[in-house]
Scaffold this active site. Structure first.
Site, PDB file in Angstrom:
ATOM      1  N   ASP A  64       0.718  -1.139   0.057  1.00  0.00           N
ATOM      2  CA  ASP A  64      -0.094   0.062  -0.037  1.00  0.00           C
ATOM      3  C   ASP A  64       1.039   1.193   0.160  1.00  0.00           C
ATOM      4  O   ASP A  64       2.004   1.199   0.542  1.00  0.00           O
ATOM      5  CB  ASP A  64      -0.961  -0.133   1.097  1.00  0.00           C
ATOM      6  CG  ASP A  64      -2.206   0.866   0.835  1.00  0.00           C
ATOM      7  OD1 ASP A  64      -3.349   0.305   1.109  1.00  0.00           O
ATOM      8  OD2 ASP A  64      -1.955   2.124   0.627  1.00  0.00           O
ATOM      9  N   SER A  71     -10.856   9.426   7.656  1.00  0.00           N
ATOM     10  CA  SER A  71     -12.054   8.948   6.983  1.00  0.00           C
ATOM     11  C   SER A  71     -12.013   7.810   6.519  1.00  0.00           C
ATOM     12  O   SER A  71     -12.823   7.048   6.139  1.00  0.00           O
ATOM     13  CB  SER A  71     -12.059   9.855   5.661  1.00  0.00           C
ATOM     14  OG  SER A  71     -11.194   9.572   4.890  1.00  0.00           O
ATOM     15  N   ASN A  72     -10.878   7.013   6.824  1.00  0.00           N
ATOM     16  CA  ASN A  72     -10.940   5.547   6.446  1.00  0.00           C
ATOM     17  C   ASN A  72     -11.253   4.851   7.503  1.00  0.00           C
ATOM     18  O   ASN A  72     -11.529   3.454   7.469  1.00  0.00           O
ATOM     19  CB  ASN A  72      -9.204   5.100   6.494  1.00  0.00           C
ATOM     20  CG  ASN A  72      -8.319   5.755   5.177  1.00  0.00           C
ATOM     21  OD1 ASN A  72      -7.320   6.222   5.185  1.00  0.00           O
ATOM     22  ND2 ASN A  72      -9.025   6.128   3.954  1.00  0.00           N
ATOM     23  N   GLN A  74     -13.837   4.338   9.238  1.00  0.00           N
ATOM     24  CA  GLN A  74     -15.160   3.920   9.291  1.00  0.00           C
ATOM     25  C   GLN A  74     -15.352   2.557   8.791  1.00  0.00           C
ATOM     26  O   GLN A  74     -16.271   1.706   9.020  1.00  0.00           O
ATOM     27  CB  GLN A  74     -16.134   4.862   8.616  1.00  0.00           C
ATOM     28  CG  GLN A  74     -17.362   4.470   8.162  1.00  0.00           C
ATOM     29  CD  GLN A  74     -17.339   4.186   6.423  1.00  0.00           C
ATOM     30  OE1 GLN A  74     -16.392   3.922   5.855  1.00  0.00           O
ATOM     31  NE2 GLN A  74     -18.346   4.250   5.838  1.00  0.00           N
ATOM     32  N   CYS A 183     -10.301 -15.311 -16.360  1.00  0.00           N
ATOM     33  CA  CYS A 183      -9.510 -14.486 -15.727  1.00  0.00           C
ATOM     34  C   CYS A 183     -10.356 -13.191 -15.457  1.00  0.00           C
ATOM     35  O   CYS A 183     -11.572 -13.170 -16.088  1.00  0.00           O
ATOM     36  CB  CYS A 183      -8.048 -14.139 -16.379  1.00  0.00           C
ATOM     37  SG  CYS A 183      -8.170 -13.200 -17.870  1.00  0.00           S
ATOM     38  N   CYS A 200     -15.168   5.121  -3.795  1.00  0.00           N
ATOM     39  CA  CYS A 200     -15.764   5.404  -2.391  1.00  0.00           C
ATOM     40  C   CYS A 200     -15.831   6.816  -2.065  1.00  0.00           C
ATOM     41  O   CYS A 200     -16.857   7.264  -1.195  1.00  0.00           O
ATOM     42  CB  CYS A 200     -14.867   4.556  -1.385  1.00  0.00           C
ATOM     43  SG  CYS A 200     -15.112   2.614  -1.690  1.00  0.00           S
ATOM     44  N   CYS A 257     -10.548 -13.612 -24.878  1.00  0.00           N
ATOM     45  CA  CYS A 257     -10.009 -12.854 -23.776  1.00  0.00           C
ATOM     46  C   CYS A 257      -8.369 -12.365 -24.197  1.00  0.00           C
ATOM     47  O   CYS A 257      -7.665 -13.297 -24.707  1.00  0.00           O
ATOM     48  CB  CYS A 257      -9.765 -13.652 -22.769  1.00  0.00           C
ATOM     49  SG  CYS A 257      -8.797 -12.905 -21.077  1.00  0.00           S
TER      50      CYS A 257
HETATM   51 ZN   LIG Z   1      -9.054 -14.196 -19.592  1.00  0.00          ZN
END
Ligand SMILES: [Zn+2]
Length: 284
Positions: A64, A71-72, A74, A183, A200, A257
């Site tokens: 990350d 605000s995260n 919650q 996939c 969000c 795909c």
């Molecule tokens: Zn695929």
């Protein structure tokens, strides 16, 4: 006997696993020898990290590049009020170390790119996508599909969530003859145009919703590492918190795909520009 590899503290810590026929000391040992890369320490990543660490998955990687904001809190329950302003990977890692000193936690304070993903994800048994953006989602899908790495997919929108598991041929029972596994690009070949799907921060999200979805993802990872049960393989679980309904639909490989199709256009993540619609760079 192999169960002697668990020491007395581990036998106590994991006793409710060890007494189950479906897990047992051998299964717990498999979890302790297993590894998972959780991409995103936010709403989905929080419960996933907590339960995977508690279950004794031996090595938990966390990716990350954000810092904790008030605000995260919650919904991103691995972080606490005192963590506001600190990197999410640091906050999540200290939670894990406090919860279960028996496992290793590795942190990557970065955003995955096509250049860095192999060096980070290549070292894990399974990847759990807890990201909040299409660029990361498509990058993870393409990398995992192309390298045969299992990927737990979860996504949320306001009151709704969806989960599936892309095994990508990584199970012992899978081979070229049963390549009907899909996939993510089989479902959605291209990412939506940037700005067309609100996040969000724009639309809001019910705080407990990612908890449910992240817990289902963690369940899939535990089952995958144990090699037990039926995964959400070729199945998309759709959850609607508003009417409290769970629906499973069958998903199939798309022969057209661009990643796993019969004449796939994408052979490496280096060929794709992971912004915009995540298409081949040359196609621009
Ligand atoms: Zn695929």
């Amino acid at each position: 006997m192999s169960d002697l590899r668990l020491d007395a503290t581990q036998l106590e810590r994991y006793s409710r696993h060890v007494i189950m026929d479906e897990v047992g000391p051998e299964g717990q040992q498999r979890l302790l020898e297993g590894s998972v890369l959780v991409v995103g320490a936010g709403g989905l990543g929080s419960p996933a990290i907590q339960y995977l660490a508690a279950a004794g998955v031996g090595r938990v990687g966390i990716v990350d590049d954000d810092v904790v904001e008030r605000s995260n809190l919650q919904r991103q329950i691995v972080h606490a009020d005192g963590d506001v302003g600190t990197p999410k990977v640091e906050s999540a890692a200290s939670y894990v170390r406090a919860l279960n000193p028996d496992i290793d936690v590795e942190t990557y304070e970065t955003r995955l790119t096509s250049e860095t993903i192999a060096g980070i994800a290549g070292d894990y048994d399974i990847v759990l996508d807890a990201s909040d953006n299409f660029a990361t989602r498509y990058l993870l899908n393409d990398y995992c599909a192309l390298t045969g790495t299992a990927l737990s997919h979860g996504a949320i929108y306001r009151f709704e969530g969806q989960i599936t598991t892309f095994t990508n041929g990584s199970l012992a029972a899978e081979d070229e003859s049963n390549r009907e596994r899909p996939c993510y690009r089989c479902l959605f070949p291209e990412a939506p145009e940037p700005g067309t799907v609100p996040d969000c921060a724009t639309t809001g999200v019910l705080g407990v919703l990612p908890g449910t979805v992240g817990c289902v993802q963690a369940t899939e990872v535990v089952k995958y590492l144990l090699g037990t049960g039926d995964l959400l393989k070729g199945r998309l679980l759709m959850y609607d918190a508003m009417d409290m309904s769970f629906e499973t639909i069958e998903i199939r490989r798309n022969p057209d795909c661009p990643v796993c199709g019969d004449s796939s256009a994408i052979d490496s993540v280096g060929e794709v520009s992971y912004d915009g619609t995540c298409q081949l760079s040359q196609a621009e």
